[in-house]
Design a protein around this motif. Structure first.
Motif, PDB file in Angstrom:
ATOM      1  N   LYS A 118       0.501  -1.388  -0.111  1.00  0.00           N
ATOM      2  CA  LYS A 118       0.351   0.055   0.193  1.00  0.00           C
ATOM      3  C   LYS A 118       1.240   1.038   0.321  1.00  0.00           C
ATOM      4  O   LYS A 118       0.630   2.340  -1.206  1.00  0.00           O
ATOM      5  CB  LYS A 118      -0.990   0.004   1.029  1.00  0.00           C
ATOM      6  CG  LYS A 118      -1.567  -1.332   1.051  1.00  0.00           C
ATOM      7  CD  LYS A 118      -2.899  -1.076   2.804  1.00  0.00           C
ATOM      8  CE  LYS A 118      -2.297  -1.111   4.081  1.00  0.00           C
ATOM      9  NZ  LYS A 118      -2.669  -1.736   5.005  1.00  0.00           N
ATOM     10  N   THR A 144      -2.217  -0.773 -12.252  1.00  0.00           N
ATOM     11  CA  THR A 144      -2.503   0.627 -11.454  1.00  0.00           C
ATOM     12  C   THR A 144      -2.943   2.095 -11.647  1.00  0.00           C
ATOM     13  O   THR A 144      -3.566   2.815 -12.151  1.00  0.00           O
ATOM     14  CB  THR A 144      -2.351   0.478  -9.913  1.00  0.00           C
ATOM     15  OG1 THR A 144      -2.555  -0.479  -9.305  1.00  0.00           O
ATOM     16  CG2 THR A 144      -2.896   1.726  -9.133  1.00  0.00           C
ATOM     17  N   ASN A 171     -12.404   5.991 -13.177  1.00  0.00           N
ATOM     18  CA  ASN A 171     -11.913   6.057 -12.622  1.00  0.00           C
ATOM     19  C   ASN A 171     -12.098   6.829 -11.132  1.00  0.00           C
ATOM     20  O   ASN A 171     -11.886   5.899  -9.898  1.00  0.00           O
ATOM     21  CB  ASN A 171     -10.523   5.041 -12.408  1.00  0.00           C
ATOM     22  CG  ASN A 171     -10.182   3.897 -13.188  1.00  0.00           C
ATOM     23  OD1 ASN A 171     -11.622   3.257 -13.146  1.00  0.00           O
ATOM     24  ND2 ASN A 171      -9.865   3.256 -14.315  1.00  0.00           N
ATOM     25  N   GLN A 203     -15.179   7.006  -9.421  1.00  0.00           N
ATOM     26  CA  GLN A 203     -15.514   5.702  -9.013  1.00  0.00           C
ATOM     27  C   GLN A 203     -14.520   5.526  -7.607  1.00  0.00           C
ATOM     28  O   GLN A 203     -15.384   4.501  -7.138  1.00  0.00           O
ATOM     29  CB  GLN A 203     -15.421   4.146  -9.656  1.00  0.00           C
ATOM     30  CG  GLN A 203     -16.170   3.370  -9.265  1.00  0.00           C
ATOM     31  CD  GLN A 203     -16.488   1.971 -10.779  1.00  0.00           C
ATOM     32  OE1 GLN A 203     -15.823   2.114 -12.229  1.00  0.00           O
ATOM     33  NE2 GLN A 203     -16.906   0.766 -10.200  1.00  0.00           N
ATOM     34  N   TYR A 204     -13.400   5.518  -8.073  1.00  0.00           N
ATOM     35  CA  TYR A 204     -12.484   5.418  -6.468  1.00  0.00           C
ATOM     36  C   TYR A 204     -11.909   6.159  -6.232  1.00  0.00           C
ATOM     37  O   TYR A 204     -10.637   6.937  -6.461  1.00  0.00           O
ATOM     38  CB  TYR A 204     -11.960   4.183  -7.225  1.00  0.00           C
ATOM     39  CG  TYR A 204     -12.280   2.778  -7.794  1.00  0.00           C
ATOM     40  CD1 TYR A 204     -12.378   2.158  -7.266  1.00  0.00           C
ATOM     41  CD2 TYR A 204     -12.363   3.002  -9.428  1.00  0.00           C
ATOM     42  CE1 TYR A 204     -13.292   0.902  -7.605  1.00  0.00           C
ATOM     43  CE2 TYR A 204     -12.923   1.696  -9.409  1.00  0.00           C
ATOM     44  CZ  TYR A 204     -13.007   0.732  -8.797  1.00  0.00           C
ATOM     45  OH  TYR A 204     -13.694  -0.771  -9.477  1.00  0.00           O
ATOM     46  N   ASN A 211     -11.271   7.768  -3.146  1.00  0.00           N
ATOM     47  CA  ASN A 211      -9.854   7.074  -2.419  1.00  0.00           C
ATOM     48  C   ASN A 211      -8.999   6.208  -2.160  1.00  0.00           C
ATOM     49  O   ASN A 211      -8.296   5.799  -1.912  1.00  0.00           O
ATOM     50  CB  ASN A 211     -11.083   6.322  -0.770  1.00  0.00           C
ATOM     51  CG  ASN A 211     -12.438   7.025  -1.096  1.00  0.00           C
ATOM     52  OD1 ASN A 211     -11.768   8.608  -0.579  1.00  0.00           O
ATOM     53  ND2 ASN A 211     -13.209   6.688  -0.530  1.00  0.00           N
ATOM     54  N   ALA A 212      -8.679   5.737  -3.940  1.00  0.00           N
ATOM     55  CA  ALA A 212      -7.497   5.452  -4.501  1.00  0.00           C
ATOM     56  C   ALA A 212      -6.321   6.151  -3.518  1.00  0.00           C
ATOM     57  O   ALA A 212      -5.210   5.433  -3.559  1.00  0.00           O
ATOM     58  CB  ALA A 212      -7.698   5.158  -6.028  1.00  0.00           C
ATOM     59  N   ASP A 222      -5.411   5.702  -1.340  1.00  0.00           N
ATOM     60  CA  ASP A 222      -5.035   5.077   0.130  1.00  0.00           C
ATOM     61  C   ASP A 222      -4.270   4.016   0.601  1.00  0.00           C
ATOM     62  O   ASP A 222      -3.764   3.301   0.429  1.00  0.00           O
ATOM     63  CB  ASP A 222      -6.295   4.686   0.926  1.00  0.00           C
ATOM     64  CG  ASP A 222      -7.387   4.167   0.273  1.00  0.00           C
ATOM     65  OD1 ASP A 222      -7.110   3.367  -0.622  1.00  0.00           O
ATOM     66  OD2 ASP A 222      -8.896   3.951   1.036  1.00  0.00           O
ATOM     67  N   VAL A 237      -5.493   1.131  -1.244  1.00  0.00           N
ATOM     68  CA  VAL A 237      -6.175   0.075  -0.975  1.00  0.00           C
ATOM     69  C   VAL A 237      -7.500   0.134  -2.068  1.00  0.00           C
ATOM     70  O   VAL A 237      -7.486  -1.053  -2.472  1.00  0.00           O
ATOM     71  CB  VAL A 237      -6.753   0.051   0.811  1.00  0.00           C
ATOM     72  CG1 VAL A 237      -7.406  -1.371   0.690  1.00  0.00           C
ATOM     73  CG2 VAL A 237      -5.519  -0.160   1.381  1.00  0.00           C
ATOM     74  N   SER A 238      -8.450   1.343  -2.309  1.00  0.00           N
ATOM     75  CA  SER A 238      -9.352   1.134  -2.815  1.00  0.00           C
ATOM     76  C   SER A 238      -9.073   1.803  -4.464  1.00  0.00           C
ATOM     77  O   SER A 238      -9.358   2.841  -4.920  1.00  0.00           O
ATOM     78  CB  SER A 238     -10.159   2.759  -2.439  1.00  0.00           C
ATOM     79  OG  SER A 238     -10.332   2.205  -0.720  1.00  0.00           O
ATOM     80  N   LEU A 239      -8.994   0.454  -4.805  1.00  0.00           N
ATOM     81  CA  LEU A 239      -8.555   0.041  -6.508  1.00  0.00           C
ATOM     82  C   LEU A 239      -8.988  -0.272  -7.484  1.00  0.00           C
ATOM     83  O   LEU A 239     -10.021  -1.598  -6.784  1.00  0.00           O
ATOM     84  CB  LEU A 239      -6.791  -0.330  -6.882  1.00  0.00           C
ATOM     85  CG  LEU A 239      -6.249   0.684  -5.897  1.00  0.00           C
ATOM     86  CD1 LEU A 239      -4.209  -0.337  -5.640  1.00  0.00           C
ATOM     87  CD2 LEU A 239      -5.945   1.787  -6.208  1.00  0.00           C
TER      88      LEU A 239
END
Length: 268
Positions: free
Chosen positions: A3, A37, A77, A80-81, A83-84, A86, A88-90
């Motif tokens: 992470k 990613t 993206n 939709q994400y 909080n990416a 962080d 984790v929220s991927l």
């Protein structure tokens, strides 16, 4: 894929500049996950090289992808994400895209450049064996001993060359089946590029010089995303410049310093 490394990558991508990532354990799988990613948020895999002591590290370069498809994918993206950042929220990993990235990285590492390095190594071993024979005394038996050592090392190089070529053929076949095209650069190095891809250094590509190079002037604007700051129009001469307002919540990597616009320096 840690992470921490993902968070660092996304934070660096906010600049819209080329980003270099390092895998200390020389893990192609880890770099391919990071590259996947990055592709979801407006970047593209560019190149990879060995580095560190004894070439124990892999250094991968990713660069902004300004194609309409990449910009649309990044905007979707980020929505939709949100909080990416962080780490984790991927978006979920897509196996086919992940395997293609692994094939590209592996081919770039073990392509013709790897064969050339092996050739230089074989030449160095040959010269070293001759020098060793003279240091042992230069007698016929000394040359026989070093000749046996030379034959053993050449056998190792030969096996390595055969294995490398088989691996390259496997990766090349996979990439060609997916529509990637082989293109040689000015040094003769062959790279497999996706449809519409450009070789390093062409048309303002930001990794053309040195190991990767620096950002080229006149590059398109970065894809809006994590920490992105839109460009501000120039103000007339003599008027104060407005402070940019962040369009997204700022990540917890520090706090901005508040400036007092009415502060005046003390009179001497």
């Amino acid at each position: 894929m840690s992470k921490r490394q993902t968070r660092k990558m996304l934070r660096l991508m906010a600049s819209g500049e080329p980003v270099e990532l390092t895998s200390a354990m020389a893990s192609v799988k880890k770099l391919a996950r990071l590259a996947f990613t990055a592709q979801q948020f407006g970047y593209e895999y560019a190149d990879v090289r060995q580095g560190g002591g004894n070439n124990s590290q892999l250094k991968m370069l990713i660069v902004p992808d300004h194609s309409p498809q990449a910009r649309a994918r990044a905007a979707q993206n980020w929505a939709q994400y949100p909080n990416a950042g962080d780490g984790v929220s991927l978006p979920p990993l897509v196996p086919d895209a992940f395997e293609l990235l692994k094939a590209r990285i592996n081919f770039d590492l073990t392509g013709k450049s790897a064969e050339k390095r092996m050739g230089y190594g074989a030449l160095g071993v040959s010269i070293g064996c001759v020098i060793l024979a003279f240091r042992l005394g230069g007698e016929p038996t000394d040359f026989v001993i070093t000749g046996v050592i030379w034959l053993a090392l050449m056998a190792v190089f030969g096996i390595g060359l055969v294995v490398t070529r088989k691996r390259n053929a496997k990766f090349a076949a996979r990439l060609q089946a997916a529509g990637f095209a082989p293109v040689a650069d000015e040094t003769g190095r062959v790279r497999y590029l996706p449809p519409g891809g450009q070789m390093p250094g062409q048309q303002g590509n930001p990794f053309g010089g040195g190991p990767y190079g620096g950002a080229a002037p006149g590059m398109p604007a970065p894809v809006p995303g994590y920490g992105y700051q839109p460009p501000q129009p120039p103000m007339p001469y003599g008027q104060p410049q407005p402070q940019p307002q962040p369009p997204y919540p700022q990540p917890p990597y520090g706090h901005p310093v508040q400036q007092n616009p009415h502060w005046q320096p003390p009179q001497r």
